[in-house]
Enzyme design. Structure first.
Site, PDB file in Angstrom:
ATOM      1  N   HIS A   1       0.832  -1.206   0.000  1.00  0.00           N
ATOM      2  CA  HIS A   1       0.000   0.000   0.000  1.00  0.00           C
ATOM      3  C   HIS A   1       0.865   1.254   0.000  1.00  0.00           C
ATOM      4  CE1 HIS A   1      -2.203   3.146   2.404  1.00  0.00           C
ATOM      5  NE2 HIS A   1      -2.993   3.009   1.358  1.00  0.00           N
TER       6      HIS A   1
ATOM      7  N   GLU B   1       2.001   1.924  -3.460  1.00  0.00           N
ATOM      8  CA  GLU B   1       0.927   2.508  -4.271  1.00  0.00           C
ATOM      9  C   GLU B   1       0.966   4.037  -4.163  1.00  0.00           C
ATOM     10  OE1 GLU B   1      -3.447   3.791  -3.479  1.00  0.00           O
ATOM     11  OE2 GLU B   1      -3.160   1.688  -2.920  1.00  0.00           O
ATOM     12  N   HIS B   2       1.174   4.563  -2.962  1.00  0.00           N
ATOM     13  CA  HIS B   2       1.278   6.008  -2.759  1.00  0.00           C
ATOM     14  C   HIS B   2       2.507   6.578  -3.470  1.00  0.00           C
ATOM     15  CE1 HIS B   2      -1.589   7.104   0.682  1.00  0.00           C
ATOM     16  NE2 HIS B   2      -1.861   5.845   0.390  1.00  0.00           N
TER      17      HIS B   2
ATOM     18  N   GLU C   1      -3.067   7.862   7.695  1.00  0.00           N
ATOM     19  CA  GLU C   1      -4.191   7.127   7.099  1.00  0.00           C
ATOM     20  C   GLU C   1      -4.582   5.947   7.983  1.00  0.00           C
ATOM     21  OE1 GLU C   1      -5.378   4.768   2.950  1.00  0.00           O
ATOM     22  OE2 GLU C   1      -3.517   5.944   3.066  1.00  0.00           O
TER      23      GLU C   1
END
Length: 427
Positions: free
Chosen positions: A51, A54-55, A131
């Site tokens: 994840h 992905e950023h 997040e």
């Protein structure tokens, strides 16, 4: 699924698979790149790196500044996003067909040309930590779901949440990101899905001019993960929290996915979830919500598109003065009825009709179609699997539905999570 929207499927010379789904009803195209890597592929101790990366894919490259893709898509009135799941990571843009090759150029560029500095990595690491705080740590339901997953799966990497554990996320660094990038972000580990107002030959030519210039990466080993031991205990996870106003429960079982199931089993599990708790015509809704009036919610879920085994879930929350224990007992009773008596021919046919219609309706939405093909191909399936799925659903018998309920939904090897208000401790 036939006619002008029948998909074309081909390989580029560098191993990138391409699926094109023509749909000429509107001058719009959805462009998705699926990488065959997700959180379940992360190295031990590096949870959250999929994840996190992905950023990082939205940062500067050798040819584009950070934010340039965002600005370009916004200027032409399009949309873009990305997501990470257990078995894949996907990036997508919806734009006019005239901008398709430009989107391909952006994606092909960041596939190999990201500029990863310590400052870039540190700044974005702070973003994913925040997040996690906002999405998981501040949400009692999300905290419980994470704990239930870690209890349901005893050995399989699905036991670790996609976003990662906080203490490991805090340690992720540039070397981790670079190593992950160099292993997984290559054309031969990616699937391109293009759905919309395009022709396959034109898409192929664009793909060759953009993605085709990216060198093939090393062949990856088979995606073999630690096997799950036999499930032979009933486990419970309880979370009490002052922020919870209505109690709820969910019970989960480890079951086969479309990739790991014997012939017909996954289709039967899909229909079992639909009959048991798929919508307001399901057994759980009609019995618990409509007839008995004891539940505000009651549902069942089966997520069949996974690389390894998956989970089957039932869920319930009480209404008014009803007790959570009564809702749970009523859900268990409905499962027991199916295990003992099976399902009727009429409800099976209605469930089949709803399910096949859902795929027909999905054809109306480019993104739904792209998701269907992309997730299937990223988890070991192929275009033929998607095309033949409605017919396989139609072939499921009532006996098969009864058999999978009896084989897999046994309470003595389930995991149940309870979310309770503070004052209900001990209830």
């Amino acid at each position: 699924m036939a006619g002008e929207r029948s998909p074309s499927d081909f390989l580029l010379h560098n191993g990138m698979e391409v699926v094109v789904i023509p749909d000429h009803r509107a001058p719009v195209v959805t462009h998705m790149v699926w990488y065959k890597v997700g959180s379940a592929d992360e190295p031990p101790g590096k949870s959250g790196i999929a994840h996190f990366f992905e950023h990082l894919m939205f940062k500067a490259t050798a040819h584009h500044t950070a934010g340039e893709l965002d600005r370009t898509v916004s200027e032409i009135g399009g949309s873009k996003n990305a997501f990470t799941y257990y078995d894949y990571t996907a990036f997508h843009e919806t734009v006019p067909p005239s901008a398709l090759e430009q989107m391909m150029g952006f994606e092909a560029d960041r596939m190999r040309n990201l500029i990863l500095t310590d400052d870039v990595v540190k700044t974005e690491r702070d973003v994913i930590l925040e997040e996690r705080r906002s999405r998981i740590d501040s949400n009692p339901q999300a905290v419980l779901e994470e704990e239930v997953g870690a209890t349901l799966w005893q050995n399989q990497p699905y036991r670790i949440s996609v976003i990662g554990w906080m203490q490991e996320m805090e340690q992720l660094n540039r070397e981790d990101a670079k190593a992950f990038y160099d292993v997984y972000y290559h054309p031969n580990n990616a699937v391109l899905v293009v759905a919309g107002d395009v022709e396959p030959n034109a898409v192929k030519a664009m793909a060759e001019r953009t993605y085709g210039k990216v060198a093939r990466g090393p062949d990856l080993p088979p995606r073999i993960r630690p096997a799950e031991p036999e499930q032979n205990t009933r486990r419970t996870v309880t979370l009490t929290d002052a922020r919870v106003s209505v109690p709820s429960f969910s019970t989960q079982w480890v079951v086969p996915s479309y990739r790991t199931a014997k012939e017909g089993e996954a289709e039967a599990l899909d229909l079992l979830a639909e009959i048991l708790g798929g919508d307001n015509r399901s057994r759980l809704y009609q019995q618990l919500v409509v007839k008995q009036g004891i539940a505000a919610e009651a549902a069942a879920f089966f997520h069949g598109t996974m690389l390894d085994n998956t989970n089957f879930t039932v869920y319930g929350a009480p209404r008014g003065d009803a007790k959570l224990a009564d809702v749970e007992a009523a859900v268990d009773a409905e499962i027991a009825r199916i295990v003992k008596d099976g399902v009727t021919g009429d409800e099976l046919e209605r469930a089949k009709t709803r399910y096949v219609r859902s795929m027909i309706f999905a054809c109306d939405k480019q993104k739904d179609m792209a998701n269907m093909y992309g997730s299937t191909l990223a988890t070991g399936g192929n275009v033929k699997d998607v095309e033949e799925w409605p017919e396989r659903i139609r072939k499921v018998t009532a006996e098969q539905v009864k058999q999978v309920a009896a084989r897999y939904l046994a309470l003595d090897h389930s995991t149940t999570g309870y979310l309770l208000p503070q004052q209900q401790v001990g209830n």
